[in-house]
Design an enzyme around this catalytic site. Sequence first.
Site, mmCIF file in Angstrom:
data_model
loop_
_atom_site.group_PDB
_atom_site.id
_atom_site.type_symbol
_atom_site.label_atom_id
_atom_site.label_comp_id
_atom_site.label_asym_id
_atom_site.label_seq_id
_atom_site.Cartn_x
_atom_site.Cartn_y
_atom_site.Cartn_z
ATOM 1 N N GLY A 46 -18.677 -22.405 2.390
ATOM 2 C CA GLY A 46 -17.527 -21.759 1.770
ATOM 3 C C GLY A 46 -17.111 -20.556 2.584
ATOM 4 C CD GLN A 51 -16.727 -14.773 3.263
ATOM 5 O OE1 GLN A 51 -16.341 -15.809 2.756
ATOM 6 N NE2 GLN A 51 -17.972 -14.602 3.703
ATOM 7 C CB CYS A 89 -22.592 -14.159 1.600
ATOM 8 S SG CYS A 89 -20.866 -13.733 1.881
ATOM 9 C CG LEU A 90 -20.688 -18.047 6.233
ATOM 10 C CD1 LEU A 90 -19.419 -18.795 6.607
ATOM 11 C CD2 LEU A 90 -21.855 -18.474 7.120
ATOM 12 C CG HIS A 131 -20.389 -17.066 -2.908
ATOM 13 N ND1 HIS A 131 -21.644 -16.514 -2.743
ATOM 14 C CD2 HIS A 131 -19.663 -16.662 -1.834
ATOM 15 C CE1 HIS A 131 -21.653 -15.801 -1.620
ATOM 16 N NE2 HIS A 131 -20.464 -15.880 -1.044
ATOM 17 C CD GLU A 132 -16.845 -18.913 -0.544
ATOM 18 O OE1 GLU A 132 -16.198 -17.962 -0.057
ATOM 19 O OE2 GLU A 132 -18.028 -19.149 -0.228
ATOM 20 C CG HIS A 135 -16.125 -13.657 -0.978
ATOM 21 N ND1 HIS A 135 -16.655 -12.507 -0.426
ATOM 22 C CD2 HIS A 135 -16.993 -14.648 -0.684
ATOM 23 C CE1 HIS A 135 -17.805 -12.804 0.170
ATOM 24 N NE2 HIS A 135 -18.046 -14.095 0.021
HETATM 25 CO CO CO Z 1 -19.648 -15.164 0.676
#
Ligand code: CO
Length: 155
Positions: A46, A51, A89-90, A131-132, A135
């Site tokens: 994701g 991000q 998370c990236l 999660h996304e 964000h």
């Molecule tokens: Co994330």
Amino acid sequence: MAKLTIVKEGDDTLRKVCRPVTEITPKILRLLDDMLETMHKANGVGLAAPQVGILRRIAIVETEPGTVYELINPEIIAVDGKQVGTEGCLSSPGEYGVVARPMTVTVRYTNRHGEEMTATGSELLARAFCHEIDHLDGVLFKDKASKMLKSEDVE
Ligand code: CO
């Protein structure tokens, strides 16, 4: 397509509330393509627009290879059950936490053709949707983690 730079935790961009997309322009379509390429290169499931430094309500989710959700203005419209599991998370490489999420989530969103869609997912897909979408409101998984894990504790 072009690979974008993923913003890391600590950058203010990740704490902002993103603005809705009002018109699906060629720029938005290119952003979707670039986000997918960026997510693939980072081996993520994701990625949300903030991000990559874009404060718009857009996210990509792909928990099953080949099944890509391009979510424009996504909203969670129904939840059911509960799951507790490990999340990362990236934007926080190498860090993981235990986060409770609904077991099943239904999301309403606009697709790249401007059509209103709904998608229902369970387990990892539900977790990724939550999660996304978090964000897009400046919320990170660490805010919701009951505890953080060291990467050697994670398979
Ligand atoms: Co994330």
